[in-house]
Design a protein around this motif. Sequence first.
Motif, mmCIF file in Angstrom:
data_model
loop_
_atom_site.group_PDB
_atom_site.id
_atom_site.type_symbol
_atom_site.label_atom_id
_atom_site.label_comp_id
_atom_site.label_asym_id
_atom_site.label_seq_id
_atom_site.Cartn_x
_atom_site.Cartn_y
_atom_site.Cartn_z
ATOM 1 N N ARG A 214 0.782 -1.377 -0.585
ATOM 2 C CA ARG A 214 -0.081 -0.202 -0.104
ATOM 3 C C ARG A 214 1.136 1.322 0.075
ATOM 4 N N ASP A 215 0.638 2.134 -0.015
ATOM 5 C CA ASP A 215 1.172 3.215 -0.564
ATOM 6 C C ASP A 215 1.845 4.144 0.877
ATOM 7 N N GLU A 216 1.775 3.801 1.644
ATOM 8 C CA GLU A 216 1.946 4.460 3.039
ATOM 9 C C GLU A 216 3.784 4.365 3.229
ATOM 10 N N LEU A 217 3.814 2.743 2.530
ATOM 11 C CA LEU A 217 5.563 2.119 2.517
ATOM 12 C C LEU A 217 6.489 2.493 2.137
ATOM 13 N N PRO A 218 6.523 3.584 1.124
ATOM 14 C CA PRO A 218 7.614 3.909 0.422
ATOM 15 C C PRO A 218 8.982 4.105 0.619
ATOM 16 N N HIS A 219 8.189 5.641 1.878
ATOM 17 C CA HIS A 219 9.249 5.744 2.319
ATOM 18 C C HIS A 219 9.675 5.994 4.001
ATOM 19 N N SER A 220 8.985 4.657 3.860
ATOM 20 C CA SER A 220 8.895 3.519 5.609
ATOM 21 C C SER A 220 10.353 3.099 5.868
ATOM 22 N N ILE A 221 10.901 2.600 4.524
ATOM 23 C CA ILE A 221 11.199 1.205 4.330
ATOM 24 C C ILE A 221 12.603 2.190 4.262
ATOM 25 N N ALA A 222 13.182 0.829 4.480
ATOM 26 C CA ALA A 222 15.047 1.273 5.076
ATOM 27 C C ALA A 222 16.037 -0.883 4.519
ATOM 28 N N VAL A 223 16.438 -0.713 3.938
ATOM 29 C CA VAL A 223 17.512 -2.212 4.179
ATOM 30 C C VAL A 223 18.923 -2.056 4.337
ATOM 31 N N VAL A 224 19.011 -2.823 5.344
ATOM 32 C CA VAL A 224 21.111 -2.929 5.222
ATOM 33 C C VAL A 224 21.358 -4.199 5.344
ATOM 34 N N LEU A 237 27.908 -20.402 -4.191
ATOM 35 C CA LEU A 237 26.612 -19.671 -3.408
ATOM 36 C C LEU A 237 27.547 -18.832 -2.242
ATOM 37 N N ILE A 238 26.665 -17.644 -2.230
ATOM 38 C CA ILE A 238 26.735 -16.757 -1.353
ATOM 39 C C ILE A 238 25.030 -15.985 -0.095
ATOM 40 N N ASP A 239 26.300 -16.450 0.753
ATOM 41 C CA ASP A 239 25.257 -16.318 1.546
ATOM 42 C C ASP A 239 24.857 -14.540 2.529
ATOM 43 N N VAL A 240 23.463 -14.709 2.078
ATOM 44 C CA VAL A 240 23.576 -12.379 1.945
ATOM 45 C C VAL A 240 22.456 -12.246 3.284
ATOM 46 N N HIS A 241 22.572 -11.879 4.235
ATOM 47 C CA HIS A 241 22.139 -10.764 5.579
ATOM 48 C C HIS A 241 21.708 -10.523 5.806
ATOM 49 N N ALA A 242 20.455 -10.068 5.516
ATOM 50 C CA ALA A 242 19.846 -8.331 5.601
ATOM 51 C C ALA A 242 18.677 -8.179 6.314
ATOM 52 N N GLU A 243 18.656 -6.492 6.682
ATOM 53 C CA GLU A 243 17.638 -6.461 8.115
ATOM 54 C C GLU A 243 17.175 -5.078 7.078
ATOM 55 N N LEU A 244 15.324 -5.853 6.876
ATOM 56 C CA LEU A 244 14.039 -4.812 6.541
ATOM 57 C C LEU A 244 13.578 -3.540 7.812
ATOM 58 N N PHE A 245 14.079 -2.582 7.753
ATOM 59 C CA PHE A 245 13.637 -1.769 8.418
ATOM 60 C C PHE A 245 12.372 -1.429 8.677
ATOM 61 N N VAL A 246 11.554 -0.896 8.841
ATOM 62 C CA VAL A 246 10.172 0.036 8.712
ATOM 63 C C VAL A 246 9.788 0.475 10.690
ATOM 64 N N GLU A 247 8.594 1.976 10.229
ATOM 65 C CA GLU A 247 8.591 2.376 11.107
ATOM 66 C C GLU A 247 7.733 2.432 12.365
ATOM 67 N N ARG A 248 6.523 1.171 11.789
ATOM 68 C CA ARG A 248 6.290 1.203 12.671
ATOM 69 C C ARG A 248 5.553 -0.887 13.083
ATOM 70 N N ALA A 291 12.253 0.557 13.308
ATOM 71 C CA ALA A 291 12.788 1.579 13.749
ATOM 72 C C ALA A 291 12.075 2.920 13.921
ATOM 73 N N LYS A 292 12.025 3.116 14.651
ATOM 74 C CA LYS A 292 10.728 3.568 15.327
ATOM 75 C C LYS A 292 11.009 5.457 15.066
ATOM 76 N N ASP A 293 10.342 5.572 14.147
ATOM 77 C CA ASP A 293 10.248 7.178 13.280
ATOM 78 C C ASP A 293 11.393 7.519 12.446
ATOM 79 N N TRP A 294 12.285 6.639 11.593
ATOM 80 C CA TRP A 294 13.572 6.762 11.977
ATOM 81 C C TRP A 294 13.866 7.786 10.132
ATOM 82 N N GLN A 295 12.757 7.819 9.600
ATOM 83 C CA GLN A 295 13.386 9.075 9.158
ATOM 84 C C GLN A 295 13.507 10.523 10.164
ATOM 85 N N ARG A 296 12.997 10.528 10.460
ATOM 86 C CA ARG A 296 12.785 12.093 11.433
ATOM 87 C C ARG A 296 13.818 12.300 12.496
#
Length: 306
Positions: A214-224, A237-248, A291-296
């Motif tokens: 849904r449209d409310e998500l684009p800005h709230s996703i960060a990936v590390v 074979l390569i192992d990739v470990h990643a974390e997807l951060f959202v705000e709520r 990651a609560k309110d990471w954009q601010r």
Amino acid sequence: MTTTDHGPDGGFRSGFACFVGRPNAGKSTLTNALVGTKVAITSSKPQTTRHTIRGIVHRADGQLILVDTPGLHRPRTLLGQRLNDLVRETWSEVDVVGLCVPADQKVGPGDKFIAAELAKLPRRTPVIGIITKTDLVPQQQVAEQLLALQDVMDFADLIPVSAVDGFQVGALAELLVGKLPFGPPLYPDGELTDEPEATLVAELIREAALEGVRDELPHSIAVVVEEMKPREGRDDLIDVHAELFVERSSQKAIILGHRGERLKQVGTSARKHIEALLGTRIYLDLHVKIAKDWQRDPKQLRRLGF
């Protein structure tokens, strides 16, 4: 068409170009079409490009390095402000700028806002007006759009293109290269981007996560990408470990989906693209965190790479 006069390097030109335009004006798709491979992420959601990803076009007469910037917009958050600063910084450092306006949308206040910002650039930086997505409309509409764009600012050149069916993509490359300074290639032949692989991998995961939400998500996703290394005892074979951060937590639920089904789809889709990028099989381990309110929050922005 621009004619190239010959310079000190036997007529070879090299330099930087960037595409600007409203979010969703087709900048990343155009970058990919010119480079001929997927380097900038594309998504139907606006504001997907966060990093300045460079695509490199190798030609007999020159080397064009494309810098992909986030769409310029009126910022509402600290992240928005940082993205805008990044855009302006990029503009001041390139040799030529392409203003992208889609053929299927009226030239609007957003385009005029960007053109007004571009008009502040030093005169030595040429701006080319590019009508994108010409495959979506009849020819007559493309002609009308060119006339409408002509009134927006004083362009060095105007050109209609379609990244989808390849219409005039070669002509655009020629036009851009013709505006570059003379000089030797800046990157070795065969290189397509100078972004670290982990950054590209994170972007591909982010792109997969954005699809169909849904449209409310684009800005709230960060990936590390926490870790990326060949599996012990295996060179295929390569192992990739990643974390997807959202705000709520409500956003975490959207990403996970019913019984984690959505996250599985994200993993499958991202894995396909990452394998194509790295040319090898990968094992993708994905976790969603809040990651609560990471954009601010300046501290969290730094930690997430902004």
